[in-house]
Design a protein around this motif. Structure first.
Motif, PDB file in Angstrom:
ATOM      1  N   ALA A  65       5.965   7.486   2.291  1.00 54.66           N
ATOM      2  CA  ALA A  65       6.502   6.696   0.700  1.00 54.66           C
ATOM      3  C   ALA A  65       5.488   6.209   0.085  1.00 54.66           C
ATOM      4  O   ALA A  65       5.572   6.311  -1.740  1.00 54.66           O
ATOM      5  CB  ALA A  65       8.288   6.638   0.980  1.00 54.66           C
ATOM      6  N   LYS A  66       5.607   5.234   0.072  1.00 50.16           N
ATOM      7  CA  LYS A  66       4.357   4.880  -0.579  1.00 50.16           C
ATOM      8  C   LYS A  66       3.488   5.130  -1.136  1.00 50.16           C
ATOM      9  O   LYS A  66       2.911   4.743  -2.110  1.00 50.16           O
ATOM     10  CB  LYS A  66       3.588   3.197  -0.687  1.00 50.16           C
ATOM     11  CG  LYS A  66       4.688   1.441   0.623  1.00 50.16           C
ATOM     12  CD  LYS A  66       3.796   0.643   0.430  1.00 50.16           C
ATOM     13  CE  LYS A  66       2.663   0.998   1.771  1.00 50.16           C
ATOM     14  NZ  LYS A  66       2.160  -0.124   1.904  1.00 50.16           N
ATOM     15  N   SER A  67       2.587   6.212  -0.456  1.00 50.42           N
ATOM     16  CA  SER A  67       1.503   6.944  -1.305  1.00 50.42           C
ATOM     17  C   SER A  67       2.064   7.888  -2.446  1.00 50.42           C
ATOM     18  O   SER A  67       1.035   7.909  -3.099  1.00 50.42           O
ATOM     19  CB  SER A  67       1.412   7.929  -0.402  1.00 50.42           C
ATOM     20  OG  SER A  67       0.135   7.083   0.855  1.00 50.42           O
ATOM     21  N   LYS A  68       3.251   8.488  -2.022  1.00 54.98           N
ATOM     22  CA  LYS A  68       3.794   9.281  -3.365  1.00 54.98           C
ATOM     23  C   LYS A  68       4.506   8.511  -4.494  1.00 54.98           C
ATOM     24  O   LYS A  68       4.267   8.961  -5.730  1.00 54.98           O
ATOM     25  CB  LYS A  68       5.054   9.660  -2.769  1.00 54.98           C
ATOM     26  CG  LYS A  68       4.585  10.395  -1.585  1.00 54.98           C
ATOM     27  CD  LYS A  68       6.183  11.078  -1.258  1.00 54.98           C
ATOM     28  CE  LYS A  68       6.041  12.678   0.037  1.00 54.98           C
ATOM     29  NZ  LYS A  68       7.478  12.793   0.493  1.00 54.98           N
ATOM     30  N   LEU A  69       4.808   6.994  -3.638  1.00 55.76           N
ATOM     31  CA  LEU A  69       5.135   6.264  -4.793  1.00 55.76           C
ATOM     32  C   LEU A  69       3.816   5.838  -6.206  1.00 55.76           C
ATOM     33  O   LEU A  69       3.888   6.246  -7.183  1.00 55.76           O
ATOM     34  CB  LEU A  69       6.012   4.956  -4.702  1.00 55.76           C
ATOM     35  CG  LEU A  69       7.105   4.245  -5.802  1.00 55.76           C
ATOM     36  CD1 LEU A  69       7.796   4.593  -6.157  1.00 55.76           C
ATOM     37  CD2 LEU A  69       6.976   3.208  -4.735  1.00 55.76           C
ATOM     38  N   ARG A  70       2.758   5.375  -5.628  1.00 56.20           N
ATOM     39  CA  ARG A  70       1.410   5.235  -5.040  1.00 56.20           C
ATOM     40  C   ARG A  70       1.249   6.451  -6.536  1.00 56.20           C
ATOM     41  O   ARG A  70       0.772   6.289  -7.838  1.00 56.20           O
ATOM     42  CB  ARG A  70       0.770   5.172  -4.878  1.00 56.20           C
ATOM     43  CG  ARG A  70      -0.688   3.989  -5.098  1.00 56.20           C
ATOM     44  CD  ARG A  70      -1.474   3.724  -4.461  1.00 56.20           C
ATOM     45  NE  ARG A  70      -1.224   2.739  -3.221  1.00 56.20           N
ATOM     46  CZ  ARG A  70      -0.457   3.024  -2.035  1.00 56.20           C
ATOM     47  NH1 ARG A  70      -0.559   4.375  -1.238  1.00 56.20           N
ATOM     48  NH2 ARG A  70      -0.347   2.427  -1.534  1.00 56.20           N
ATOM     49  N   CYS A  71       1.093   7.603  -6.327  1.00 52.42           N
ATOM     50  CA  CYS A  71       0.278   8.543  -7.151  1.00 52.42           C
ATOM     51  C   CYS A  71       1.624   8.984  -8.276  1.00 52.42           C
ATOM     52  O   CYS A  71       0.865   9.080  -9.299  1.00 52.42           O
ATOM     53  CB  CYS A  71       0.861   9.837  -5.874  1.00 52.42           C
ATOM     54  SG  CYS A  71      -0.011  11.058  -7.321  1.00 52.42           S
ATOM     55  N   PHE A  72       2.227   8.775  -8.465  1.00 50.83           N
ATOM     56  CA  PHE A  72       3.674   9.195  -9.364  1.00 50.83           C
ATOM     57  C   PHE A  72       3.065   7.411 -10.079  1.00 50.83           C
ATOM     58  O   PHE A  72       3.258   8.143 -11.616  1.00 50.83           O
ATOM     59  CB  PHE A  72       4.670   8.640  -9.288  1.00 50.83           C
ATOM     60  CG  PHE A  72       5.957   9.609  -8.459  1.00 50.83           C
ATOM     61  CD1 PHE A  72       6.053  10.850  -8.747  1.00 50.83           C
ATOM     62  CD2 PHE A  72       6.619   9.774  -7.106  1.00 50.83           C
ATOM     63  CE1 PHE A  72       5.827  12.319  -8.383  1.00 50.83           C
ATOM     64  CE2 PHE A  72       7.344  10.590  -6.549  1.00 50.83           C
ATOM     65  CZ  PHE A  72       6.865  12.109  -6.916  1.00 50.83           C
ATOM     66  N   LEU A  73       2.776   6.916 -10.201  1.00 46.54           N
ATOM     67  CA  LEU A  73       2.746   5.658 -11.045  1.00 46.54           C
ATOM     68  C   LEU A  73       1.405   5.358 -11.359  1.00 46.54           C
ATOM     69  O   LEU A  73       1.177   5.290 -12.404  1.00 46.54           O
ATOM     70  CB  LEU A  73       3.125   4.295 -10.517  1.00 46.54           C
ATOM     71  CG  LEU A  73       4.382   3.871  -9.534  1.00 46.54           C
ATOM     72  CD1 LEU A  73       4.678   2.379  -8.968  1.00 46.54           C
ATOM     73  CD2 LEU A  73       4.884   3.594 -11.556  1.00 46.54           C
ATOM     74  N   THR A  74       0.131   6.316 -10.728  1.00 42.54           N
ATOM     75  CA  THR A  74      -1.269   6.637 -11.142  1.00 42.54           C
ATOM     76  C   THR A  74      -1.566   7.330 -11.620  1.00 42.54           C
ATOM     77  O   THR A  74      -2.103   7.617 -13.340  1.00 42.54           O
ATOM     78  CB  THR A  74      -1.864   5.805  -9.916  1.00 42.54           C
ATOM     79  OG1 THR A  74      -1.815   6.510  -9.301  1.00 42.54           O
ATOM     80  CG2 THR A  74      -1.569   4.723  -9.851  1.00 42.54           C
ATOM     81  N   VAL A  75      -1.231   8.704 -11.893  1.00 39.93           N
ATOM     82  CA  VAL A  75      -1.460  10.051 -12.037  1.00 39.93           C
ATOM     83  C   VAL A  75      -0.436  10.632 -12.271  1.00 39.93           C
ATOM     84  O   VAL A  75      -0.432  10.848 -13.849  1.00 39.93           O
ATOM     85  CB  VAL A  75      -1.953  10.933 -10.753  1.00 39.93           C
ATOM     86  CG1 VAL A  75      -2.299  12.245 -11.016  1.00 39.93           C
ATOM     87  CG2 VAL A  75      -2.308  10.904 -10.065  1.00 39.93           C
ATOM     88  N   GLY A  76       0.847   9.615 -12.691  1.00 43.29           N
ATOM     89  CA  GLY A  76       2.040  10.940 -13.175  1.00 43.29           C
ATOM     90  C   GLY A  76       2.349  11.489 -12.482  1.00 43.29           C
ATOM     91  O   GLY A  76       3.809  12.441 -13.000  1.00 43.29           O
ATOM     92  N   SER A  77       2.053  12.484 -11.615  1.00 43.00           N
ATOM     93  CA  SER A  77       2.121  14.179 -10.739  1.00 43.00           C
ATOM     94  C   SER A  77       2.022  13.350  -9.753  1.00 43.00           C
ATOM     95  O   SER A  77       1.395  12.880  -9.226  1.00 43.00           O
ATOM     96  CB  SER A  77       1.357  15.049 -11.848  1.00 43.00           C
ATOM     97  OG  SER A  77       2.194  16.182 -11.242  1.00 43.00           O
TER      98      SER A  77
END
Length: 87
Positions: A65-77
């Motif tokens: 879940a942290k990895s997904k959230l990190r991806c949303f926040l850094t990459v935006g998708s």
């Protein structure tokens, strides 16, 4: 900085907006694991007992879940979803 202090600090307004948008992209289950651990302060063992899961499973789900959230926040998708606009 602890999550609760970060959430009430007015200087973090945009970060809170970005986090809220990203959280909306997470599944309800992912968000439950993240908030139980990081906001409510439960350990993986405590979460496991409450959700009738293995503690290792809880740790893996929190990590994913942290990895997904990190991806949303850094990459935006993540997984082709709409990107999060970072102002």
């Amino acid at each position: 900085m602890p999550v609760r202090e970060f959430a009430v600090d007015p200087e973090n307004r945009m970060a809170r907006v970005d986090l809220a948008k990203s959280a909306a992209q997470c599944s309800k289950r992912d968000w439950q694991f993240l908030t139980a651990h990081y906001v409510d302060g439960y350990t993986s063992d405590e979460i496991a007992k409450r959700m009738d899961l293995n503690a290792v499973t809880v740790r893996v789900r929190i990590s994913r879940a942290k990895s997904k959230l990190r991806c949303f926040l850094t990459v935006g998708s993540y997984s082709g979803r709409e990107p999060v606009v970072v102002a």
